[in-house]
Design an enzyme around this catalytic site. Structure first.
Site, PDB file in Angstrom:
ATOM      1  N   CYS A 128      -2.527   4.042 -21.345  1.00 34.30           N
ATOM      2  CA  CYS A 128      -3.275   3.346 -20.316  1.00 34.30           C
ATOM      3  C   CYS A 128      -4.678   2.967 -20.673  1.00 34.30           C
ATOM      4  CB  CYS A 128      -3.176   4.147 -18.957  1.00 34.30           C
ATOM      5  SG  CYS A 128      -3.744   3.200 -17.385  1.00 34.30           S
ATOM      6  N   CYS A 176      -6.927   2.454 -18.010  1.00 37.30           N
ATOM      7  CA  CYS A 176      -7.646   2.351 -16.825  1.00 37.30           C
ATOM      8  C   CYS A 176      -8.745   3.342 -17.071  1.00 37.30           C
ATOM      9  CB  CYS A 176      -6.754   2.761 -15.703  1.00 37.30           C
ATOM     10  SG  CYS A 176      -6.600   4.465 -15.657  1.00 37.30           S
ATOM     11  N   HIS A 203      -5.328   4.041 -11.538  1.00 37.94           N
ATOM     12  CA  HIS A 203      -4.609   4.466 -12.721  1.00 37.94           C
ATOM     13  C   HIS A 203      -3.035   4.049 -12.087  1.00 37.94           C
ATOM     14  CE1 HIS A 203      -1.839   6.385 -15.624  1.00 37.94           C
ATOM     15  NE2 HIS A 203      -1.453   6.795 -14.714  1.00 37.94           N
ATOM     16  N   ASP A 220       6.326  -5.491  -3.320  1.00 34.94           N
ATOM     17  CA  ASP A 220       5.259  -4.629  -2.746  1.00 34.94           C
ATOM     18  C   ASP A 220       5.477  -3.632  -2.432  1.00 34.94           C
ATOM     19  OD1 ASP A 220       6.391  -5.359   0.138  1.00 34.94           O
ATOM     20  OD2 ASP A 220       4.989  -4.001   0.369  1.00 34.94           O
ATOM     21  N   ASP A 250       1.973  -9.598   5.773  1.00 33.82           N
ATOM     22  CA  ASP A 250       3.169  -9.609   6.525  1.00 33.82           C
ATOM     23  C   ASP A 250       2.901 -10.128   7.861  1.00 33.82           C
ATOM     24  OD1 ASP A 250       5.599  -7.051   6.842  1.00 33.82           O
ATOM     25  OD2 ASP A 250       5.687  -9.202   6.804  1.00 33.82           O
ATOM     26  N   CYS A 264      -7.956   6.965 -17.348  1.00 33.25           N
ATOM     27  CA  CYS A 264      -7.307   7.324 -18.976  1.00 33.25           C
ATOM     28  C   CYS A 264      -8.292   7.242 -19.928  1.00 33.25           C
ATOM     29  CB  CYS A 264      -6.073   6.590 -19.030  1.00 33.25           C
ATOM     30  SG  CYS A 264      -4.904   6.995 -17.659  1.00 33.25           S
TER      31      CYS A 264
HETATM   32  C1  LIG Z   1       8.727   0.084   2.991  1.00 34.06           C
HETATM   33  N1  LIG Z   1       9.794  -0.390   3.299  1.00 34.06           N
HETATM   34  C2  LIG Z   1       9.808  -1.757   4.099  1.00 34.06           C
HETATM   35  N2  LIG Z   1      10.954  -2.439   4.153  1.00 34.06           N
HETATM   36  C3  LIG Z   1      10.344  -3.382   4.735  1.00 34.06           C
HETATM   37  C4  LIG Z   1      11.086  -4.661   5.395  1.00 34.06           C
HETATM   38  C5  LIG Z   1      10.520  -5.504   6.029  1.00 34.06           C
HETATM   39  C6  LIG Z   1      10.836  -6.558   6.707  1.00 34.06           C
HETATM   40  O1  LIG Z   1      12.483  -6.798   6.874  1.00 34.06           O
HETATM   41  N3  LIG Z   1      10.147  -7.390   7.339  1.00 34.06           N
HETATM   42  C7  LIG Z   1       8.796  -7.379   7.342  1.00 34.06           C
HETATM   43  N4  LIG Z   1       8.225  -8.438   7.838  1.00 34.06           N
HETATM   44  N5  LIG Z   1       8.180  -6.326   6.705  1.00 34.06           N
HETATM   45  C8  LIG Z   1       9.138  -5.476   5.969  1.00 34.06           C
HETATM   46  C9  LIG Z   1       8.214  -4.323   5.322  1.00 34.06           C
HETATM   47  C10 LIG Z   1       6.813  -4.365   5.487  1.00 34.06           C
HETATM   48  C11 LIG Z   1       6.103  -4.752   4.153  1.00 34.06           C
HETATM   49  C12 LIG Z   1       4.357  -4.496   4.529  1.00 34.06           C
HETATM   50  O2  LIG Z   1       4.291  -3.079   4.801  1.00 34.06           O
HETATM   51  C13 LIG Z   1       2.886  -2.886   4.454  1.00 34.06           C
HETATM   52  O3  LIG Z   1       2.879  -1.958   3.738  1.00 34.06           O
HETATM   53  C14 LIG Z   1       2.964  -0.384   4.472  1.00 34.06           C
HETATM   54  C15 LIG Z   1       2.548  -4.043   3.645  1.00 34.06           C
HETATM   55  O4  LIG Z   1       1.525  -4.891   4.460  1.00 34.06           O
HETATM   56  C16 LIG Z   1       0.352  -5.249   3.771  1.00 34.06           C
HETATM   57  C17 LIG Z   1       3.517  -5.072   3.386  1.00 34.06           C
HETATM   58  O5  LIG Z   1       3.313  -6.300   3.392  1.00 34.06           O
HETATM   59  C18 LIG Z   1       4.523  -7.422   2.772  1.00 34.06           C
HETATM   60  C19 LIG Z   1       8.990  -3.494   4.670  1.00 34.06           C
HETATM   61  N6  LIG Z   1       8.699  -2.116   4.124  1.00 34.06           N
HETATM   62 ZN   LIG Z   2      -4.666   5.252 -16.250  1.00 33.00          ZN
END
Ligand SMILES: CNc1nc2cc3c(=O)[nH]c(N)nc3c(CC[C@H]3O[C@@H](OC)[C@H](OC)[C@@H]3OC)c2[nH]1
Ligand SMILES: [Zn+2]
Length: 373
Positions: free
Chosen positions: A305, A307, A336, A267, A93, A310
């Site tokens: 599962c 893992c 898990h 993600d 990100d 489990c």
């Molecule tokens: C939970 N809701 C949520 N809405 C989101 C919306 C956006 C967005 O509009 N732009 C960007 N750039 N990132 C977003 C992100 C963060 C994902 C990252 O946050 C990190 O997880 C905490 C992880 O970094 C490894 C992940 O990497 C892609 C969001 N997370």
């Molecule tokens: Zn499991």
């Protein structure tokens, strides 16, 4: 054999798609769930454990890695793949979201963001160019555009101004991106839950042209109904032959609904965070393994599962580990939960290929409603 980054369709079921993402670091079946590896580790898991779950792509994060250990240090170590021993694709990100949600003090201007590190208070600045350069230093397979993700709810004009800033930044990110065979940069669609603003954002990004498109600005408290409605109006505007990535999502039910609406990549911190807080994901909803009712339960978390938790341990043992605050608890339960998310995506993908997605979706939703074990 072309080494170009591309998504190749395999089957469709309504708006849902199954396919393969071809990258410089291997081919990944989609739909796919990408374990969050924010600071170069999927918390509480070894990379062998991550691999054993069938995960294909893991995530890293510009914000965290630029603060510690530093992007240039990771470059000197041979990039994130070598550093964390993950030969598969890595998506990073861009840091914008984390600065908004983590950086203690921050100042947003038209050119970028100045913020203080949440680690030691030191001052830093991220711009579209710097974020893109950092992701290049990390050797990210998939680089995300530096964007601004506005908190919801917000006035339409605020959402519009924020989206247009992100679109100007997307053009600068594309300029700064170093194209390499099998590597990609994704544009991030913004626009809140306003269909017209989302459409304007898709047009702006497809005019620039990216290897994939993310739906950003969601999973920020808008709720599932508004998230799905936004997908309904936005996803059909994204070029069919490009991968679509819904950022920060979500629960198993969110994933199923978003796949049905044409999303390919996901993600979310839920399975890893839940693994550290004794919450187990199962085919029949979640279990709080700290609850006393598990103290003598000799069954595995899930009979479906494979893992380590489990195949070798009982709910009673996991319950004990969490009550004793032993680090093996989070290790086993994170394993898990990631294994469950991977199994869920494999099952959904197989149903799309076999043409049985509707029946499979009905069965999944019925199972989740049971949570009686
Ligand atoms: C939970 N809701 C949520 N809405 C989101 C919306 C956006 C967005 O509009 N732009 C960007 N750039 N990132 C977003 C992100 C963060 C994902 C990252 O946050 C990190 O997880 C905490 C992880 O970094 C490894 C992940 O990497 C892609 C969001 N997370
Ligand atoms: Zn499991």
């Amino acid at each position: 054999m072309s080494t170009a980054f591309r998504w190749v369709a395999q089957a469709r079921a309504g708006r849902a798609r199954a396919g393969h993402l071809h990258t410089a670091h291997g081919v990944v079946p989609t739909p796919t769930f990408m374990p969050v590896g924010t600071v170069g580790t999927v918390k509480a898991m070894t990379m062998d454990a991550v691999r054993s779950t069938g995960a294909g792509i893991v995530l890293g994060n510009t914000y965290h890695l630029m603060l510690r250990p530093g992007a240039e240090r990771v470059r000197a170590q041979g990039g994130l793949h070598r550093f964390m021993d993950w030969p598969g694709p890595i998506l990073t990100d861009s840091g914008g979201f984390q600065v908004m949600s983590l950086g203690a003090l921050r100042k947003l201007d038209q050119d970028g963001v100045t913020f203080n590190s949440h680690i030691d208070g030191s001052k830093h600045r991220l711009t579209p160019e710097r974020s893109t350069d950092i992701q290049n230093a990390l050797d990210a397979t998939i680089t995300m555009c530096f964007d601004e993700c506005p908190a919801l709810p917000a006035p339409t004009e605020t959402i519009a101004q924020s989206m247009r800033l992100s679109m100007r930044w997307a053009a600068r990110c594309r300029e700064a991106f170093v194209p390499r065979p099998g590597y990609a940069q994704y544009g991030i669609i913004q626009g809140g839950t306003e269909p017209e603003l989302r459409a304007e954002s898709v047009r702006a990004l497809t005019d620039i042209g990216f290897e994939g498109y993310a739906i950003g600005g969601l999973a920020v408290g808008e709720g599932q109904a508004l998230m799905f409605a936004t997908l309904d109006s936005t996803v059909p505007l994204i070029p069919q032959d490009h991968p679509r990535y819904l950022m920060g999502v979500g629960t198993p039910d969110d994933l199923l609904g978003a796949v049905e609406r044409g999303v390919d990549m996901f993600d979310c911190v839920m399975p890893t965070r839940a693994g550290r807080t004794a919450r187990a994901y199962t085919e029949r909803g979640t279990l709080n393994l700290r609850n006393a009712r598990h103290a003598d339960d000799m069954r595995p978390i899930s009979p479906h599962c494979d893992c380590l938790a489990c195949s070798r341990h009982s709910r009673a043992y996991l319950h004990h580990l969490f009550r004793a605050n032993e680090m093996l608890g989070p290790m086993l339960l994170t394993w898990h939960n990631i294994a469950y998310y991977q199994r869920l995506m494999r099952g959904i993908r197989a149903a799309i290929v076999e043409g049985t997605l509707d029946a499979h979706a009905t069965w999944l939703r019925a199972q989740w409603a049971m949570d009686d074990w």
